[in-house]
Enzyme design. Structure first.
Site, short mmCIF file in Angstrom:
data_model
loop_
_atom_site.label_atom_id
_atom_site.label_comp_id
_atom_site.label_asym_id
_atom_site.label_seq_id
_atom_site.Cartn_x
_atom_site.Cartn_y
_atom_site.Cartn_z
N LYS A 22 0.83 -1.21 0.00
CA LYS A 22 0.00 0.00 0.00
C LYS A 22 0.86 1.25 0.00
O LYS A 22 0.62 2.19 -0.76
CB LYS A 22 -0.91 0.01 1.24
N ASN A 23 1.88 1.28 0.87
CA ASN A 23 2.67 2.51 1.01
C ASN A 23 3.57 2.76 -0.20
O ASN A 23 4.06 3.87 -0.39
CB ASN A 23 3.50 2.47 2.29
N CYS A 116 -5.62 8.83 8.16
CA CYS A 116 -5.84 8.54 9.57
C CYS A 116 -5.26 9.65 10.44
O CYS A 116 -4.14 10.09 10.21
CB CYS A 116 -5.17 7.22 9.96
N ARG A 121 1.18 15.66 12.01
CA ARG A 121 2.11 15.13 11.01
C ARG A 121 2.44 16.28 10.06
O ARG A 121 1.89 16.39 8.97
CB ARG A 121 1.48 13.95 10.25
N PRO A 122 3.30 17.19 10.48
CA PRO A 122 3.54 18.40 9.69
C PRO A 122 4.22 18.10 8.36
O PRO A 122 4.90 17.08 8.21
CB PRO A 122 4.45 19.23 10.59
N ILE A 123 4.01 19.01 7.38
CA ILE A 123 4.66 18.82 6.08
C ILE A 123 5.75 19.88 5.89
O ILE A 123 6.09 20.20 4.75
CB ILE A 123 3.64 18.84 4.93
N ASP A 124 6.30 20.38 6.99
CA ASP A 124 7.31 21.43 6.87
C ASP A 124 8.55 20.95 6.11
O ASP A 124 9.18 21.72 5.37
CB ASP A 124 7.71 21.97 8.25
N ASP A 305 3.78 1.37 11.95
CA ASP A 305 2.53 0.79 11.44
C ASP A 305 2.27 -0.61 11.98
O ASP A 305 1.17 -1.15 11.80
CB ASP A 305 2.55 0.74 9.90
N ILE A 327 7.63 7.53 16.67
CA ILE A 327 7.20 8.17 15.42
C ILE A 327 5.88 8.90 15.64
O ILE A 327 5.76 10.08 15.35
CB ILE A 327 7.04 7.12 14.28
N ARG A 397 -9.18 0.66 3.77
CA ARG A 397 -8.23 1.56 3.12
C ARG A 397 -6.90 0.87 2.85
O ARG A 397 -6.15 1.28 1.95
CB ARG A 397 -7.95 2.79 4.00
#
Length: 423
Positions: A22-23, A116, A121-124, A305, A327, A397
């Site tokens: 999936k990932n 989820c 979970r920043p996207i900086d 995960d 994490i 999902r």
């Protein structure tokens, strides 16, 4: 709305085959739009996240055909269309369209994604990478507008934290940038190697995938190709856990042992009886499990995960143990649900404390996210009596035909639409 009903306590026997990752799929699909002709992906899992991405591709005017785990993506007539809201926000991995559209068109408008909720979970780091390459990035209440007035230029990017998403997005943006790009402190996950394998077949020049330093030499064009996905190491870990918990000779096929070595090491430490084959793992009946403590870490450490799927197995083990998720420390929504079933677990700051063994009993529970759902399915298989799981959409999902696969092993599991009478 769907629900799962599991009547637990049944031993599992037989074989199960793991799907493509999936990932990987959620990154490979956006990467494919960067080609100028058809890309064929084989081994694509039949899961909701893939269909969500296909809906987004349709909005970009990309032709797709998905049949028998083979996905054909034809981006010949792709259009640079702003995607500020709607489908793009339905899953977290849609942020890969930022790197892909920036690389393909030199621009993009992408609404910040969902998926989820596991805490912040920043996207900086993604934005930092784009800016390092010369892009202008504007964030207007969660709508990211990307432009590159002077074109993207190769550069040195240092990741402040190890991030799979940011590493992949940086690669996607850099493959067509002018000159050389070096990504330092890059994530090393197998899925990154998978994405780089596809891009290399498409004509990209990338070295160092799977190490902490990735070097990219920009190319002008990318062409179509075909590529087979790696097996899903998280799905493999999930079913191996179910097999250790309730198995009586279960063979898990299509597994790359090296991808889940840290996970297998913990199962070994618990006393699980396994035979490692070339591309399969045979799990024998495993009794008298011993408690372990574990800490999630970036690859090749214990995967975050798999933290939730292993928790019900710890409930069965003898002794006291701790789980530290470095994490996503807030990944604890499965704990109250497991306690409702009879587990003895408490959250103490950033540490999950487990005491076992506890006998689990069926109860109504809710899957708050994808891997919490996997955890509750395993708990339901272990429990005495009937477990009813809602929030099943989260599970679908990421797991292809989870009901069919478990039933083939002898589990008593059914899926119903809410309101449908149970058979």
């Amino acid at each position: 709305m769907k629900k799962l009903v599991i009547r637990g306590g049944k031993p599992l026997t037989g074989e199960i085959t793991i799907n493509g990752a999936k990932n990987s799929a959620v990154a490979l699909i956006p990467a494919a739009i960067m080609a100028d002709s058809e890309v064929v992906l084989e081994g694509v899992p039949d899961i909701q996240d893939v269909y969500s991405l296909l809906d987004i591709l349709n909005d970009f005017n990309v032709k797709t055909e998905f049949k028998d785990n083979t996905l054909k993506i034809d981006p010949t007539n792709i259009a640079s269309i702003p995607m500020p809201t709607g489908k793009i926000q339905s899953l977290r991995a849609s942020y890969y369209f930022m790197g892909a559209t920036l690389s393909k068109f030199g621009e993009g408008v992408i609404g910040l994604p969902g998926g989820c909720f596991l805490g912040p979970r920043p996207i900086d780091q993604h934005i930092k990478a784009f800016r390092s390459l010369g892009a202008q990035v504007d964030d207007d209440f969660g709508v990211i507008t990307l432009t590159s007035p002077k074109g993207l230029q190769g550069t040195r990017i240092y990741m402040d934290v190890v991030s799979i998403g940011a590493t992949i997005n940086a690669i996607l943006a850099a493959v067509k940038a002018e000159g050389k790009t070096t990504i330092e402190n890059a994530a090393r996950e197998p899925e990154i190697i998978d994405v780089v394998s596809l891009l290399t077949k498409m004509g990209a020049k990338i070295r160092g995938a799977g190490t902490s330093v990735i070097r990219i030499e920009g190319v002008e064009k990318l062409h179509g190709t075909s590529h087979t996905l790696i097996p899903d190491r998280i799905e493999a870990g999930t079913y191996l856990t179910a097999a250790v918990a309730m198995g009586d000779e279960v063979r898990v096929n299509n597994v790359i042992y090296e991808h889940i070595e840290s996970y297998i090491a913990k199962l070994d430490e618990m006393g699980a009886k396994m035979e490692i084959g070339e591309d399969s793992i045979l799990v024998h009946k495993s009794d008298n499990l011993q408690m372990v403590s574990l800490k999630t870490l970036p690859y090749p450490g214990f995967a975050t995960d798999l933290q939730q799927p292993i928790t019900p197995l710890l409930v069965k083990a003898m002794g006291k143990g701790t789980i530290m998720d470095t994490i996503y420390p807030q990944r604890v929504k499965h704990i109250p649900e497991l306690n409702r079933m009879g587990a003895n677990i408490r959250v103490d700051g950033d540490i999950i404390r487990v005491e076992g063994p506890s006998e689990l009993s069926g109860a109504p529970v809710k899957a708050s996210d994808l891997r919490a759902g996997a955890s509750l399915v395993i708990a339901g298989l272990m429990a005495d009596g009937e477990t009813e799981i809602t929030g099943v959409e989260n599970i679908l999902r990421g797991y292809t035909d989870i009901v069919g696969k478990l039933r083939a092993l002898g589990a008593d599991i059914e899926m119903f639409d809410d309101g449908q009478e149970e058979a």
